[in-house]
Scaffold this motif. Structure first.
Motif, PDB file in Angstrom:
ATOM      1  N   PRO A   1     -17.052  -2.766  22.999  1.00  0.00           N
ATOM      2  CA  PRO A   1     -16.983  -2.143  21.673  1.00  0.00           C
ATOM      3  C   PRO A   1     -15.557  -1.756  21.270  1.00  0.00           C
ATOM      4  CG  PRO A   1     -18.768  -1.162  22.950  1.00  0.00           C
ATOM      5  CD  PRO A   1     -17.983  -2.038  23.881  1.00  0.00           C
ATOM      6  N   TYR A   2     -14.783  -1.246  22.251  1.00  0.00           N
ATOM      7  CA  TYR A   2     -13.416  -0.863  21.938  1.00  0.00           C
ATOM      8  C   TYR A   2     -12.562  -2.086  21.592  1.00  0.00           C
ATOM      9  CZ  TYR A   2      -8.728   1.003  22.165  1.00  0.00           C
ATOM     10  OH  TYR A   2      -7.445   1.344  21.849  1.00  0.00           O
ATOM     11  N   ALA A   3     -12.753  -3.177  22.316  1.00  0.00           N
ATOM     12  CA  ALA A   3     -12.003  -4.407  22.043  1.00  0.00           C
ATOM     13  C   ALA A   3     -12.295  -4.914  20.631  1.00  0.00           C
ATOM     14  CB  ALA A   3     -12.331  -5.476  23.077  1.00  0.00           C
ATOM     15  N   ALA A   4     -13.558  -4.813  20.209  1.00  0.00           N
ATOM     16  CA  ALA A   4     -13.912  -5.247  18.850  1.00  0.00           C
ATOM     17  C   ALA A   4     -13.226  -4.363  17.808  1.00  0.00           C
ATOM     18  CB  ALA A   4     -15.422  -5.220  18.668  1.00  0.00           C
ATOM     19  N   LEU A   5     -13.187  -3.061  18.034  1.00  0.00           N
ATOM     20  CA  LEU A   5     -12.511  -2.147  17.111  1.00  0.00           C
ATOM     21  C   LEU A   5     -11.008  -2.405  17.080  1.00  0.00           C
ATOM     22  CD1 LEU A   5     -14.315   1.241  17.835  1.00  0.00           C
ATOM     23  CD2 LEU A   5     -14.398  -0.082  15.728  1.00  0.00           C
ATOM     24  N   ALA A   6     -10.410  -2.576  18.261  1.00  0.00           N
ATOM     25  CA  ALA A   6      -8.972  -2.835  18.339  1.00  0.00           C
ATOM     26  C   ALA A   6      -8.614  -4.142  17.642  1.00  0.00           C
ATOM     27  CB  ALA A   6      -8.515  -2.859  19.795  1.00  0.00           C
ATOM     28  N   SER A   7      -9.456  -5.151  17.794  1.00  0.00           N
ATOM     29  CA  SER A   7      -9.216  -6.429  17.127  1.00  0.00           C
ATOM     30  C   SER A   7      -9.270  -6.266  15.606  1.00  0.00           C
ATOM     31  CB  SER A   7     -10.247  -7.458  17.594  1.00  0.00           C
ATOM     32  OG  SER A   7     -10.099  -8.655  16.880  1.00  0.00           O
ATOM     33  N   GLY A   8     -10.245  -5.503  15.134  1.00  0.00           N
ATOM     34  CA  GLY A   8     -10.345  -5.245  13.695  1.00  0.00           C
ATOM     35  C   GLY A   8      -9.152  -4.474  13.168  1.00  0.00           C
ATOM     36  N   ALA A   9      -8.695  -3.483  13.955  1.00  0.00           N
ATOM     37  CA  ALA A   9      -7.525  -2.702  13.551  1.00  0.00           C
ATOM     38  C   ALA A   9      -6.286  -3.586  13.489  1.00  0.00           C
ATOM     39  CB  ALA A   9      -7.310  -1.543  14.519  1.00  0.00           C
ATOM     40  N   GLN A  10      -6.155  -4.474  14.466  1.00  0.00           N
ATOM     41  CA  GLN A  10      -5.014  -5.394  14.474  1.00  0.00           C
ATOM     42  C   GLN A  10      -5.005  -6.259  13.218  1.00  0.00           C
ATOM     43  OE1 GLN A  10      -2.415  -5.523  16.339  1.00  0.00           O
ATOM     44  NE2 GLN A  10      -1.555  -7.387  15.509  1.00  0.00           N
ATOM     45  N   LYS A  11      -6.172  -6.726  12.800  1.00  0.00           N
ATOM     46  CA  LYS A  11      -6.260  -7.541  11.587  1.00  0.00           C
ATOM     47  C   LYS A  11      -5.839  -6.732  10.357  1.00  0.00           C
ATOM     48  CE  LYS A  11      -9.103 -10.848   9.251  1.00  0.00           C
ATOM     49  NZ  LYS A  11      -9.775 -12.030   9.666  1.00  0.00           N
ATOM     50  N   LEU A  12      -6.188  -5.443  10.343  1.00  0.00           N
ATOM     51  CA  LEU A  12      -5.839  -4.590   9.206  1.00  0.00           C
ATOM     52  C   LEU A  12      -4.341  -4.329   9.089  1.00  0.00           C
ATOM     53  CD1 LEU A  12      -8.628  -1.860   9.382  1.00  0.00           C
ATOM     54  CD2 LEU A  12      -8.293  -3.528   7.545  1.00  0.00           C
ATOM     55  N   ILE A  13      -3.642  -4.216  10.219  1.00  0.00           N
ATOM     56  CA  ILE A  13      -2.235  -3.799  10.162  1.00  0.00           C
ATOM     57  C   ILE A  13      -1.229  -4.915  10.421  1.00  0.00           C
ATOM     58  CG2 ILE A  13      -2.788  -1.413  10.750  1.00  0.00           C
ATOM     59  CD1 ILE A  13      -1.859  -1.975  13.599  1.00  0.00           C
ATOM     60  N   SER A  14      -1.659  -6.052  10.935  1.00  0.00           N
ATOM     61  CA  SER A  14      -0.731  -7.127  11.253  1.00  0.00           C
ATOM     62  C   SER A  14      -0.136  -7.742   9.985  1.00  0.00           C
ATOM     63  CB  SER A  14      -1.444  -8.220  12.051  1.00  0.00           C
ATOM     64  OG  SER A  14      -0.606  -9.355  12.186  1.00  0.00           O
ATOM     65  N   PRO A  15       1.213  -7.907   9.923  1.00  0.00           N
ATOM     66  CA  PRO A  15       1.822  -8.566   8.766  1.00  0.00           C
ATOM     67  C   PRO A  15       1.315  -9.987   8.554  1.00  0.00           C
ATOM     68  CG  PRO A  15       3.492  -7.473  10.072  1.00  0.00           C
ATOM     69  CD  PRO A  15       2.213  -7.425  10.865  1.00  0.00           C
ATOM     70  N   ALA A  16       0.881 -10.650   9.623  1.00  0.00           N
ATOM     71  CA  ALA A  16       0.369 -12.015   9.501  1.00  0.00           C
ATOM     72  C   ALA A  16      -1.073 -12.022   8.999  1.00  0.00           C
ATOM     73  CB  ALA A  16       0.441 -12.726  10.853  1.00  0.00           C
ATOM     74  N   GLU A  17      -1.693 -10.879   8.930  1.00  0.00           N
ATOM     75  CA  GLU A  17      -3.075 -10.765   8.447  1.00  0.00           C
ATOM     76  C   GLU A  17      -3.081  -9.923   7.168  1.00  0.00           C
ATOM     77  OE1 GLU A  17      -5.750 -12.185   9.673  1.00  0.00           O
ATOM     78  OE2 GLU A  17      -5.089 -12.933  11.608  1.00  0.00           O
ATOM     79  N   MET A  18      -3.888  -8.871   7.150  1.00  0.00           N
ATOM     80  CA  MET A  18      -4.034  -8.056   5.950  1.00  0.00           C
ATOM     81  C   MET A  18      -2.890  -7.076   5.734  1.00  0.00           C
ATOM     82  SD  MET A  18      -8.115  -7.376   6.338  1.00  0.00           S
ATOM     83  CE  MET A  18      -8.279  -6.358   4.898  1.00  0.00           C
ATOM     84  N   GLY A  19      -2.088  -6.828   6.765  1.00  0.00           N
ATOM     85  CA  GLY A  19      -1.016  -5.848   6.662  1.00  0.00           C
ATOM     86  C   GLY A  19      -0.003  -6.126   5.576  1.00  0.00           C
ATOM     87  N   GLU A  20       0.198  -7.375   5.194  1.00  0.00           N
ATOM     88  CA  GLU A  20       1.103  -7.723   4.105  1.00  0.00           C
ATOM     89  C   GLU A  20       0.362  -8.188   2.863  1.00  0.00           C
ATOM     90  OE1 GLU A  20       4.245  -7.301   3.490  1.00  0.00           O
ATOM     91  OE2 GLU A  20       4.512  -6.324   5.404  1.00  0.00           O
ATOM     92  N   LEU A  21      -0.936  -8.360   2.944  1.00  0.00           N
ATOM     93  CA  LEU A  21      -1.698  -8.823   1.787  1.00  0.00           C
ATOM     94  C   LEU A  21      -2.137  -7.673   0.896  1.00  0.00           C
ATOM     95  CD1 LEU A  21      -3.902 -11.548   3.485  1.00  0.00           C
ATOM     96  CD2 LEU A  21      -1.795 -11.853   2.198  1.00  0.00           C
ATOM     97  N   PHE A  22      -2.281  -6.497   1.476  1.00  0.00           N
ATOM     98  CA  PHE A  22      -2.710  -5.333   0.730  1.00  0.00           C
ATOM     99  C   PHE A  22      -1.571  -4.333   0.673  1.00  0.00           C
ATOM    100  CE2 PHE A  22      -6.543  -7.344   2.050  1.00  0.00           C
ATOM    101  CZ  PHE A  22      -7.406  -7.158   0.979  1.00  0.00           C
ATOM    102  N   LYS A  23      -1.305  -3.828  -0.516  1.00  0.00           N
ATOM    103  CA  LYS A  23      -0.214  -2.889  -0.722  1.00  0.00           C
ATOM    104  C   LYS A  23      -0.785  -1.566  -1.220  1.00  0.00           C
ATOM    105  CE  LYS A  23       2.846  -6.395  -0.651  1.00  0.00           C
ATOM    106  NZ  LYS A  23       2.602  -7.258   0.433  1.00  0.00           N
ATOM    107  N   VAL A  24      -0.099  -0.482  -0.912  1.00  0.00           N
ATOM    108  CA  VAL A  24      -0.457   0.833  -1.415  1.00  0.00           C
ATOM    109  C   VAL A  24       0.748   1.355  -2.180  1.00  0.00           C
ATOM    110  CG1 VAL A  24      -1.163   3.177  -0.818  1.00  0.00           C
ATOM    111  CG2 VAL A  24      -1.983   1.250   0.547  1.00  0.00           C
ATOM    112  N   LEU A  25       0.522   1.811  -3.403  1.00  0.00           N
ATOM    113  CA  LEU A  25       1.599   2.287  -4.254  1.00  0.00           C
ATOM    114  C   LEU A  25       1.178   3.612  -4.861  1.00  0.00           C
ATOM    115  CD1 LEU A  25       4.289   1.653  -5.842  1.00  0.00           C
ATOM    116  CD2 LEU A  25       2.827   0.591  -7.559  1.00  0.00           C
ATOM    117  N   VAL A  26       2.059   4.580  -4.852  1.00  0.00           N
ATOM    118  CA  VAL A  26       1.811   5.864  -5.492  1.00  0.00           C
ATOM    119  C   VAL A  26       2.821   6.012  -6.613  1.00  0.00           C
ATOM    120  CG1 VAL A  26       1.900   8.368  -5.234  1.00  0.00           C
ATOM    121  CG2 VAL A  26       0.903   6.972  -3.430  1.00  0.00           C
ATOM    122  N   LEU A  27       2.332   6.337  -7.801  1.00  0.00           N
ATOM    123  CA  LEU A  27       3.200   6.580  -8.947  1.00  0.00           C
ATOM    124  C   LEU A  27       2.953   8.001  -9.428  1.00  0.00           C
ATOM    125  CD1 LEU A  27       2.620   3.259 -10.896  1.00  0.00           C
ATOM    126  CD2 LEU A  27       4.547   3.831  -9.438  1.00  0.00           C
TER     127      LEU A  27
END
Length: 199
Positions: A21-47
């Motif tokens: 279970p932990y490996a599955a969570l860690a893999s999902g987290a890696q996908k969220l933050i990796s620049p080669a994955e979603m980490g560069e596809l999604f941006k957060v901006l505060v105005l």
């Protein structure tokens, strides 16, 4: 942003759930933050104006180098509508909000999704993830193409005398329609270009 908001601490609390279970969570987290994955596809901006509180998600890792250091210009990458084409990058005059220029990356190579302005915003270095290019900051005219044939994630020094960037260990694709392998941290190295006396 996610790391600043406590993603690593959330994962740490789940280590006792078992290896699988932990490996599955860690893999999902890696996908969220990796620049080669979603980490560069999604941006957060505060105005906003007069924000006095520290915003936890923006405590470190600020990627606002698309805003010129003098605050005069801002480069924004846009996601085109599905199945359609559009200008992928807009450079705006911050004071008037006027669009100064628009552009796309080379045909088949995607957009300029890494950008860094000179201190006075007169020039901007762009990268489509493979090639560095130098543009006029006011018009978008290409000044040097390529500035480097294998570079990504540029950042121009505050004195405008150098540009630091990542050079991938994977050579750029010679066929822009071909599938290109993603670079990884292990395959990249930091490089620096220095401005010549001729400018």
């Amino acid at each position: 942003f996610l790391l600043n908001c406590g993603l690593a601490q959330l994962l740490e609390r789940r280590q006792g759930d078992g290896v699988a279970p932990y490996a599955a969570l860690a893999s999902g987290a890696q996908k969220l933050i990796s620049p080669a994955e979603m980490g560069e596809l999604f941006k957060v901006l505060v105005l906003g104006r007069g924000i006095g509180a520290t915003l936890l998600g923006f405590a470190s890792g600020d990627r606002c180098h698309a805003l010129s250091r003098n605050g005069a210009r801002m480069a924004v990458e846009l996601t085109p509508p599905a199945g359609g084409s559009s200008d992928r990058v807009r450079v705006l005059d911050v004071a008037t909000r006027a669009v100064l220029w628009t552009g796309v990356g080379p045909v088949g190579m995607g957009s300029y999704f890494y950008m860094s302005f000179s201190a006075d915003a007169s020039q901007v270095v762009t990268s489509d993830g493979l090639f560095l290019r130098l543009h006029d900051g006011a018009t978008g005219a290409t000044l040097i193409d390529p500035l480097d044939p294998n570079g990504s994630m540029p950042d121009m020094a505050p004195d405008d005398q150098s540009v630091v960037f990542a050079r991938t260990g994977v050579p750029p694709c010679s066929d822009p329609t071909a599938y290109c392998r993603e670079m990884t941290v292990e395959q990249a190295s930091l490089r620096m270009l220095h401005r010549s006396a001729a400018g």
